[in-house]
Design a protein around this motif. Structure first.
Motif, PDB file in Angstrom:
ATOM      1  N   PRO A 138       2.061 -77.198 -56.818  1.00 11.67           N
ATOM      2  CA  PRO A 138       2.546 -78.578 -56.882  1.00 11.67           C
ATOM      3  C   PRO A 138       2.177 -79.385 -55.634  1.00 11.67           C
ATOM      4  N   LEU A 139       1.786 -78.684 -54.568  1.00 12.03           N
ATOM      5  CA  LEU A 139       1.474 -79.371 -53.306  1.00 12.03           C
ATOM      6  C   LEU A 139       0.005 -79.217 -52.952  1.00 12.03           C
ATOM      7  N   THR A 140      -0.546 -80.241 -52.281  1.00 10.19           N
ATOM      8  CA  THR A 140      -1.923 -80.153 -51.794  1.00 10.19           C
ATOM      9  C   THR A 140      -2.003 -79.130 -50.666  1.00 10.19           C
ATOM     10  N   GLY A 141      -3.180 -78.512 -50.515  1.00  8.99           N
ATOM     11  CA  GLY A 141      -3.464 -77.710 -49.327  1.00  8.99           C
ATOM     12  C   GLY A 141      -3.045 -76.250 -49.364  1.00  8.99           C
ATOM     13  N   ALA A 142      -2.306 -75.814 -50.390  1.00  9.82           N
ATOM     14  CA  ALA A 142      -1.860 -74.421 -50.427  1.00  9.82           C
ATOM     15  C   ALA A 142      -2.949 -73.509 -50.991  1.00  9.82           C
ATOM     16  N   ILE A 143      -3.781 -74.051 -51.864  1.00  9.42           N
ATOM     17  CA  ILE A 143      -4.881 -73.297 -52.465  1.00  9.42           C
ATOM     18  C   ILE A 143      -6.176 -73.904 -51.935  1.00  9.42           C
ATOM     19  N   SER A 144      -7.141 -73.058 -51.567  1.00  8.99           N
ATOM     20  CA  SER A 144      -8.351 -73.566 -50.922  1.00  8.99           C
ATOM     21  C   SER A 144      -9.076 -74.562 -51.837  1.00  8.99           C
ATOM     22  N   GLY A 145      -9.551 -75.645 -51.254  1.00 10.39           N
ATOM     23  CA  GLY A 145     -10.245 -76.683 -52.025  1.00 10.39           C
ATOM     24  C   GLY A 145      -9.318 -77.723 -52.633  1.00 10.39           C
ATOM     25  N   THR A 146      -8.017 -77.668 -52.300  1.00 21.88           N
ATOM     26  CA  THR A 146      -7.072 -78.635 -52.888  1.00 21.88           C
ATOM     27  C   THR A 146      -6.372 -79.481 -51.826  1.00 21.88           C
ATOM     28  N   ASP A 147      -7.074 -79.775 -50.738  1.00 15.16           N
ATOM     29  CA  ASP A 147      -6.457 -80.593 -49.685  1.00 15.16           C
ATOM     30  C   ASP A 147      -6.160 -82.021 -50.139  1.00 15.16           C
ATOM     31  N   HIS A 148      -6.951 -82.493 -51.103  1.00 13.70           N
ATOM     32  CA  HIS A 148      -6.752 -83.854 -51.588  1.00 13.70           C
ATOM     33  C   HIS A 148      -6.118 -83.832 -52.972  1.00 13.70           C
ATOM     34  N   TYR A 149      -5.278 -84.837 -53.222  1.00  9.72           N
ATOM     35  CA  TYR A 149      -4.549 -84.906 -54.485  1.00  9.72           C
ATOM     36  C   TYR A 149      -5.473 -84.847 -55.708  1.00  9.72           C
ATOM     37  N   LEU A 150      -6.573 -85.596 -55.688  1.00 12.24           N
ATOM     38  CA  LEU A 150      -7.467 -85.621 -56.850  1.00 12.24           C
ATOM     39  C   LEU A 150      -8.048 -84.232 -57.117  1.00 12.24           C
ATOM     40  N   ASP A 151      -8.363 -83.508 -56.031  1.00 10.21           N
ATOM     41  CA  ASP A 151      -8.884 -82.139 -56.175  1.00 10.21           C
ATOM     42  C   ASP A 151      -7.805 -81.186 -56.678  1.00 10.21           C
ATOM     43  N   LEU A 152      -6.572 -81.412 -56.210  1.00  9.06           N
ATOM     44  CA  LEU A 152      -5.443 -80.581 -56.662  1.00  9.06           C
ATOM     45  C   LEU A 152      -5.237 -80.736 -58.171  1.00  9.06           C
ATOM     46  N   MET A 153      -5.255 -81.976 -58.666  1.00  8.33           N
ATOM     47  CA  MET A 153      -5.048 -82.208 -60.095  1.00  8.33           C
ATOM     48  C   MET A 153      -6.174 -81.582 -60.917  1.00  8.33           C
ATOM     49  N   ARG A 154      -7.392 -81.740 -60.421  1.00 12.47           N
ATOM     50  CA  ARG A 154      -8.535 -81.146 -61.126  1.00 12.47           C
ATOM     51  C   ARG A 154      -8.394 -79.621 -61.164  1.00 12.47           C
ATOM     52  N   TYR A 155      -8.047 -79.041 -60.010  1.00  9.03           N
ATOM     53  CA  TYR A 155      -7.877 -77.585 -59.934  1.00  9.03           C
ATOM     54  C   TYR A 155      -6.781 -77.125 -60.918  1.00  9.03           C
ATOM     55  N   ASN A 156      -5.627 -77.771 -60.868  1.00  2.00           N
ATOM     56  CA  ASN A 156      -4.503 -77.349 -61.721  1.00  2.00           C
ATOM     57  C   ASN A 156      -4.867 -77.416 -63.202  1.00  2.00           C
ATOM     58  N   ILE A 157      -5.476 -78.514 -63.616  1.00  2.00           N
ATOM     59  CA  ILE A 157      -5.812 -78.672 -65.045  1.00  2.00           C
ATOM     60  C   ILE A 157      -6.931 -77.702 -65.448  1.00  2.00           C
ATOM     61  N   GLU A 158      -7.973 -77.628 -64.631  1.00  2.00           N
ATOM     62  CA  GLU A 158      -9.106 -76.781 -65.026  1.00  2.00           C
ATOM     63  C   GLU A 158      -8.728 -75.297 -65.055  1.00  2.00           C
ATOM     64  N   THR A 159      -7.917 -74.855 -64.088  1.00  2.00           N
ATOM     65  CA  THR A 159      -7.506 -73.453 -64.036  1.00  2.00           C
ATOM     66  C   THR A 159      -6.614 -73.115 -65.235  1.00  2.00           C
ATOM     67  N   LEU A 160      -5.689 -74.024 -65.521  1.00  2.00           N
ATOM     68  CA  LEU A 160      -4.773 -73.798 -66.642  1.00  2.00           C
ATOM     69  C   LEU A 160      -5.526 -73.840 -67.975  1.00  2.00           C
ATOM     70  N   ALA A 161      -6.405 -74.816 -68.130  1.00  2.33           N
ATOM     71  CA  ALA A 161      -7.165 -74.939 -69.378  1.00  2.33           C
ATOM     72  C   ALA A 161      -8.029 -73.704 -69.596  1.00  2.33           C
ATOM     73  N   ALA A 162      -8.673 -73.204 -68.535  1.00  2.17           N
ATOM     74  CA  ALA A 162      -9.538 -72.014 -68.671  1.00  2.17           C
ATOM     75  C   ALA A 162      -8.717 -70.823 -69.152  1.00  2.17           C
ATOM     76  N   ALA A 163      -7.485 -70.659 -68.630  1.00  2.00           N
ATOM     77  CA  ALA A 163      -6.649 -69.517 -69.040  1.00  2.00           C
ATOM     78  C   ALA A 163      -6.174 -69.674 -70.487  1.00  2.00           C
ATOM     79  N   LEU A 164      -5.850 -70.900 -70.878  1.00  2.00           N
ATOM     80  CA  LEU A 164      -5.345 -71.118 -72.251  1.00  2.00           C
ATOM     81  C   LEU A 164      -6.466 -71.035 -73.281  1.00  2.00           C
ATOM     82  N   GLU A 165      -7.687 -71.274 -72.830  1.00  2.00           N
ATOM     83  CA  GLU A 165      -8.841 -71.286 -73.718  1.00  2.00           C
ATOM     84  C   GLU A 165      -9.312 -69.880 -74.069  1.00  2.00           C
ATOM     85  N   LYS A 166      -8.994 -68.919 -73.188  1.00  2.00           N
ATOM     86  CA  LYS A 166      -9.463 -67.532 -73.390  1.00  2.00           C
ATOM     87  C   LYS A 166      -8.986 -66.993 -74.736  1.00  2.00           C
ATOM     88  N   PRO A 167      -9.901 -66.391 -75.508  1.00  2.68           N
ATOM     89  CA  PRO A 167      -9.484 -65.868 -76.802  1.00  2.68           C
ATOM     90  C   PRO A 167      -8.521 -64.681 -76.675  1.00  2.68           C
TER      91      PRO A 167
END
Ligand SMILES: [Zn+2]
Length: 287
Positions: A258-287
């Motif tokens: 939920p916070l910026t900077g805790a996961i590498s590459g997520t220091d900025h809010y826009l990057d954090l949102m992209r990371y959260n959505i893309e990581t979650l979508a990839a896991a939900l997409e797995k057959p």
């Protein structure tokens, strides 16, 4: 000619950046996006702590003594901020509550861990961030009216980037068939509401309390019965319970922050949102 040059150089050097304080790293990032070279922003909480945990450092008082403006979320998330301002003897310091005018999600009951009657994790919905940017813009203009035009331009550039990213991420989520998740603590209702995820349950209702064996049993049964395949864990919280649930059910643990900077590459809010959505979508997409 010579005189004009000297005057020009003197003018640009005459304005050092203004000292700004934010309670959370995500507010620091937003204040920097609007203030750019005209601000120097400090965050009281680091991305490694939970947004509900504030451990005062002696330097925080000095930071507040020097500040021209302080940005907080509000909604009882930072109950420690007023006593801190008092201890720093800065009753004059403008305290800007960036959650004003945001349509909040009620939680039902207040607890003593920074969860008031309204859920405070508003920034995980980009639409709310637009409102927050408006408050930050007003706060910076009041603290430093000379750079009004720059602040206004930076804010509108940022809102455009925010809108583009939201559109892109919504398209990505729109393709998913399975949107069911279990979350670590109730940080994600705004995020889920905006992007269409279905939060079936939370592991923790309060930060700092471990779920009982009975509650774990209920969660395990629910995950199996409802075919929930993804458990969201947060790097700021204990990873033990999410991994037990995964072992017992075969679900996948997906770390989102939920916070910026805790996961590498997520220091900025826009990057954090992209990371959260893309990581979650990839896991939900797995057959
Ligand atoms: Zn929380």
């Amino acid at each position: 000619m010579f005189c004009l040059t000297v005057l020009f150089v003197t003018n640009t050097q005459a304005a050092p950046p203004i000292a700004v304080v934010a309670t959370l790293p995500v507010l620091k990032d937003l204040a920097e996006a609007v203030g750019k070279e005209h601000v120097r922003v400090s965050s009281l909480i680091s991305g490694l702590e939970s947004e509900h945990t504030y451990t005062p450092k002696p330097s925080d008082l000095i930071t507040i003594q020097k500040a021209k403006v302080l940005f907080q979320i509000g909604l009882d998330l930072e109950l420690w901020v007023r006593p801190l301002i008092q201890n720093a003897d800065r009753p004059d310091l403008p305290l800007i509550t960036t959650s004003r005018e945001v349509k909040v999600i009620e939680t039902g009951a207040a607890d003593d861990h920074g969860h008031g009657a309204a859920n405070p994790h508003i920034w995980l919905d980009p639409q709310n961030v637009k409102v927050m940017i408006g408050h930050i813009l007003k706060g910076l203009i009041a603290a430093d009216p000379d750079h009004r035009q720059d602040y206004e331009k930076n804010a509108s550039d940022y809102i455009r980037a925010l809108e583009n990213l939201e559109k892109e991420l919504k398209t990505k989520v729109g393709r998913l068939k399975d949107k069911k998740i279990i979350t670590h603590h109730p940080a994600w209702p705004y995020f889920a509401q905006r992007f269409g995820f279905d939060i079936r349950s939370n592991i923790l209702m309060q930060i700092g309390s471990a779920p009982s064996a009975k509650k774990l049993g209920v969660l395990i049964r629910q995950i199996k019965e409802e075919g929930i395949r993804v458990i969201v864990s947060e790097p700021q919280l204990n990873q033990k319970i999410p991994s037990i649930l995964a072992e017992e059910t075969g679900a996948t643990v997906v770390p989102l922050s939920p916070l910026t900077g805790a996961i590498s590459g997520t220091d900025h809010y826009l990057d954090l949102m992209r990371y959260n959505i893309e990581t979650l979508a990839a896991a939900l997409e797995k057959p």
